[in-house]
Design a protein around this motif. Structure first.
Motif, PDB file in Angstrom:
ATOM      1  N   GLY A 178      -0.233 -31.783  13.460  1.00 25.90           N
ATOM      2  CA  GLY A 178      -1.208 -32.773  13.073  1.00 25.90           C
ATOM      3  C   GLY A 178      -0.900 -34.110  13.710  1.00 25.90           C
ATOM      4  O   GLY A 178       0.115 -34.286  14.380  1.00 25.90           O
ATOM      5  N   ALA A 179      -1.802 -35.057  13.481  1.00 27.29           N
ATOM      6  CA  ALA A 179      -1.641 -36.411  14.033  1.00 27.29           C
ATOM      7  C   ALA A 179      -1.292 -36.340  15.512  1.00 27.29           C
ATOM      8  O   ALA A 179      -0.349 -36.997  15.980  1.00 27.29           O
ATOM      9  N   LEU A 180      -2.053 -35.556  16.235  1.00 30.19           N
ATOM     10  CA  LEU A 180      -1.731 -35.322  17.641  1.00 30.19           C
ATOM     11  C   LEU A 180      -1.879 -36.587  18.461  1.00 30.19           C
ATOM     12  O   LEU A 180      -2.759 -37.429  18.205  1.00 30.19           O
ATOM     13  N   LYS A 181      -1.003 -36.696  19.469  1.00 25.95           N
ATOM     14  CA  LYS A 181      -0.964 -37.858  20.341  1.00 25.95           C
ATOM     15  C   LYS A 181      -1.134 -37.394  21.785  1.00 25.95           C
ATOM     16  O   LYS A 181      -0.814 -36.251  22.105  1.00 25.95           O
ATOM     17  N   PRO A 182      -1.588 -38.276  22.651  1.00 24.27           N
ATOM     18  CA  PRO A 182      -1.703 -37.871  24.064  1.00 24.27           C
ATOM     19  C   PRO A 182      -0.390 -37.340  24.639  1.00 24.27           C
ATOM     20  O   PRO A 182      -0.407 -36.435  25.488  1.00 24.27           O
ATOM     21  N   GLU A 183       0.734 -37.875  24.163  1.00 25.86           N
ATOM     22  CA  GLU A 183       2.018 -37.395  24.675  1.00 25.86           C
ATOM     23  C   GLU A 183       2.369 -35.991  24.196  1.00 25.86           C
ATOM     24  O   GLU A 183       3.364 -35.414  24.647  1.00 25.86           O
ATOM     25  N   ASP A 184       1.555 -35.423  23.304  1.00 24.58           N
ATOM     26  CA  ASP A 184       1.747 -34.023  22.918  1.00 24.58           C
ATOM     27  C   ASP A 184       1.113 -33.078  23.935  1.00 24.58           C
ATOM     28  O   ASP A 184       1.245 -31.850  23.811  1.00 24.58           O
ATOM     29  N   THR A 185       0.411 -33.638  24.905  1.00 20.99           N
ATOM     30  CA  THR A 185      -0.181 -32.806  25.942  1.00 20.99           C
ATOM     31  C   THR A 185       0.893 -32.047  26.692  1.00 20.99           C
ATOM     32  O   THR A 185       1.840 -32.633  27.212  1.00 20.99           O
ATOM     33  N   ALA A 186       0.761 -30.723  26.714  1.00 23.43           N
ATOM     34  CA  ALA A 186       1.787 -29.877  27.329  1.00 23.43           C
ATOM     35  C   ALA A 186       1.310 -28.433  27.308  1.00 23.43           C
ATOM     36  O   ALA A 186       0.327 -28.097  26.634  1.00 23.43           O
ATOM     37  N   VAL A 187       2.039 -27.598  28.005  1.00 23.33           N
ATOM     38  CA  VAL A 187       1.888 -26.155  27.843  1.00 23.33           C
ATOM     39  C   VAL A 187       2.887 -25.732  26.774  1.00 23.33           C
ATOM     40  O   VAL A 187       4.077 -26.021  26.894  1.00 23.33           O
ATOM     41  N   TYR A 188       2.405 -25.083  25.745  1.00 24.40           N
ATOM     42  CA  TYR A 188       3.247 -24.668  24.633  1.00 24.40           C
ATOM     43  C   TYR A 188       3.595 -23.192  24.776  1.00 24.40           C
ATOM     44  O   TYR A 188       2.705 -22.356  24.974  1.00 24.40           O
ATOM     45  N   TYR A 189       4.894 -22.906  24.661  1.00 27.35           N
ATOM     46  CA  TYR A 189       5.407 -21.556  24.832  1.00 27.35           C
ATOM     47  C   TYR A 189       6.050 -21.056  23.549  1.00 27.35           C
ATOM     48  O   TYR A 189       6.765 -21.786  22.869  1.00 27.35           O
ATOM     49  N   CYS A 190       5.817 -19.804  23.275  1.00 29.39           N
ATOM     50  CA  CYS A 190       6.494 -19.109  22.189  1.00 29.39           C
ATOM     51  C   CYS A 190       7.695 -18.371  22.769  1.00 29.39           C
ATOM     52  O   CYS A 190       7.627 -17.860  23.899  1.00 29.39           O
ATOM     53  N   ALA A 191       8.772 -18.324  22.020  1.00 28.10           N
ATOM     54  CA  ALA A 191       9.976 -17.639  22.484  1.00 28.10           C
ATOM     55  C   ALA A 191      10.609 -16.873  21.325  1.00 28.10           C
ATOM     56  O   ALA A 191      10.438 -17.252  20.164  1.00 28.10           O
ATOM     57  N   ALA A 192      11.340 -15.822  21.668  1.00 24.38           N
ATOM     58  CA  ALA A 192      11.993 -15.009  20.638  1.00 24.38           C
ATOM     59  C   ALA A 192      13.348 -14.539  21.152  1.00 24.38           C
ATOM     60  O   ALA A 192      13.545 -14.371  22.365  1.00 24.38           O
ATOM     61  N   ASP A 193      14.269 -14.335  20.221  1.00 23.24           N
ATOM     62  CA  ASP A 193      15.598 -13.866  20.611  1.00 23.24           C
ATOM     63  C   ASP A 193      16.222 -13.091  19.460  1.00 23.24           C
ATOM     64  O   ASP A 193      16.034 -13.458  18.289  1.00 23.24           O
ATOM     65  N   PRO A 194      17.004 -12.063  19.772  1.00 20.84           N
ATOM     66  CA  PRO A 194      17.679 -11.316  18.710  1.00 20.84           C
ATOM     67  C   PRO A 194      18.948 -11.992  18.198  1.00 20.84           C
ATOM     68  O   PRO A 194      19.560 -11.524  17.250  1.00 20.84           O
ATOM     69  N   LYS A 195      19.357 -13.094  18.829  1.00 18.86           N
ATOM     70  CA  LYS A 195      20.606 -13.743  18.446  1.00 18.86           C
ATOM     71  C   LYS A 195      20.340 -15.077  17.786  1.00 18.86           C
ATOM     72  O   LYS A 195      19.332 -15.734  18.013  1.00 18.86           O
ATOM     73  N   THR A 196      21.301 -15.484  16.994  1.00 16.81           N
ATOM     74  CA  THR A 196      21.324 -16.824  16.410  1.00 16.81           C
ATOM     75  C   THR A 196      22.454 -17.610  17.071  1.00 16.81           C
ATOM     76  O   THR A 196      23.293 -17.006  17.751  1.00 16.81           O
ATOM     77  N   PRO A 197      22.510 -18.894  16.920  1.00 17.60           N
ATOM     78  CA  PRO A 197      21.653 -19.736  16.099  1.00 17.60           C
ATOM     79  C   PRO A 197      20.298 -19.963  16.748  1.00 17.60           C
ATOM     80  O   PRO A 197      20.142 -19.800  17.947  1.00 17.60           O
ATOM     81  N   CYS A 198      19.322 -20.336  15.961  1.00 13.46           N
ATOM     82  CA  CYS A 198      17.973 -20.497  16.475  1.00 13.46           C
ATOM     83  C   CYS A 198      17.806 -21.857  17.159  1.00 13.46           C
ATOM     84  O   CYS A 198      17.309 -21.931  18.289  1.00 13.46           O
ATOM     85  N   TRP A 199      18.190 -22.917  16.500  1.00 16.91           N
ATOM     86  CA  TRP A 199      17.967 -24.253  17.049  1.00 16.91           C
ATOM     87  C   TRP A 199      18.898 -24.536  18.210  1.00 16.91           C
ATOM     88  O   TRP A 199      18.483 -24.995  19.267  1.00 16.91           O
ATOM     89  N   ASN A 200      20.167 -24.228  18.049  1.00 17.49           N
ATOM     90  CA  ASN A 200      21.134 -24.592  19.082  1.00 17.49           C
ATOM     91  C   ASN A 200      21.137 -23.639  20.275  1.00 17.49           C
ATOM     92  O   ASN A 200      21.969 -23.792  21.176  1.00 17.49           O
ATOM     93  N   ARG A 201      20.226 -22.678  20.298  1.00 19.28           N
ATOM     94  CA  ARG A 201      20.088 -21.827  21.477  1.00 19.28           C
ATOM     95  C   ARG A 201      19.418 -22.601  22.615  1.00 19.28           C
ATOM     96  O   ARG A 201      19.430 -22.162  23.760  1.00 19.28           O
ATOM     97  N   ASN A 202      18.768 -23.710  22.245  1.00 13.93           N
ATOM     98  CA  ASN A 202      18.019 -24.498  23.224  1.00 13.93           C
ATOM     99  C   ASN A 202      17.061 -23.581  23.981  1.00 13.93           C
ATOM    100  O   ASN A 202      16.271 -22.901  23.366  1.00 13.93           O
ATOM    101  N   THR A 203      17.092 -23.528  25.283  1.00 15.40           N
ATOM    102  CA  THR A 203      16.147 -22.695  26.035  1.00 15.40           C
ATOM    103  C   THR A 203      16.687 -21.292  26.302  1.00 15.40           C
ATOM    104  O   THR A 203      16.057 -20.510  27.007  1.00 15.40           O
ATOM    105  N   ARG A 204      17.840 -20.941  25.717  1.00 11.33           N
ATOM    106  CA  ARG A 204      18.448 -19.629  25.988  1.00 11.33           C
ATOM    107  C   ARG A 204      17.830 -18.547  25.121  1.00 11.33           C
ATOM    108  O   ARG A 204      18.522 -17.798  24.429  1.00 11.33           O
ATOM    109  N   TYR A 205      16.506 -18.483  25.146  1.00  6.87           N
ATOM    110  CA  TYR A 205      15.774 -17.428  24.456  1.00  6.87           C
ATOM    111  C   TYR A 205      15.470 -16.311  25.445  1.00  6.87           C
ATOM    112  O   TYR A 205      15.143 -16.558  26.602  1.00  6.87           O
ATOM    113  N   LYS A 206      15.557 -15.076  24.950  1.00  3.81           N
ATOM    114  CA  LYS A 206      15.435 -13.925  25.849  1.00  3.81           C
ATOM    115  C   LYS A 206      13.989 -13.629  26.211  1.00  3.81           C
ATOM    116  O   LYS A 206      13.697 -13.245  27.343  1.00  3.81           O
ATOM    117  N   PHE A 207      13.091 -13.798  25.265  1.00  2.00           N
ATOM    118  CA  PHE A 207      11.699 -13.410  25.479  1.00  2.00           C
ATOM    119  C   PHE A 207      10.794 -14.638  25.417  1.00  2.00           C
ATOM    120  O   PHE A 207      10.967 -15.500  24.547  1.00  2.00           O
TER     121      PHE A 207
END
Length: 121
Positions: free
Chosen positions: A82-111
């Protein structure tokens, strides 16, 4: 695991939208699902993550308080913003991984999905 995003589009500043990510394939091992975005200047940013086995979600500071990530047993993950801003303009990607941690994986998602464009003006 295959990920397919939907729900992007053009939105006026101040508006809201909901992005969807449908996961299929061998999803049972997946523990983490996340949304990232790639801005026009090329940077890939982590937006939000969710642990699929329990109610653990985390958000980037730039969306905290105006976004909500949710995961459902049918292997669909949503990102409501919500409260979208022009700086939210981007390509949004979904990612998934069988390993944790979730947040500290950064971009190291497998799928990864193919992305969905969000344009805020």
């Amino acid at each position: 695991v295959q990920l397919v995003e939907s729900g992007g589009g053009s939105v006026l500043a101040g508006g809201s939208l909901r992005l969807s990510c449908a996961a299929s394939g061998s999803t049972d091992p997946v523990k983490c699902m996340a949304w990232f975005r790639q801005t026009p200047d090329g940077g890939r940013q982590k937006v939000a993550t969710t642990y699929t086995r329990g109610p653990i979600t985390e958000y980037a500071d730039f969306v905290k308080g105006r976004s909500y990530i949710s995961h459902y047993p049918n292997n669909t993950v949503y990102l409501r913003m919500g409260a979208l801003k022009p700086e939210d303009t981007a390509v949004y990607y979904c990612a998934a991984d069988p390993k944790t941690p979730c947040w500290n994986r950064n971009t190291r998602y497998k799928f990864w999905g193919q992305g969905t464009q969000v344009t805020v003006s």
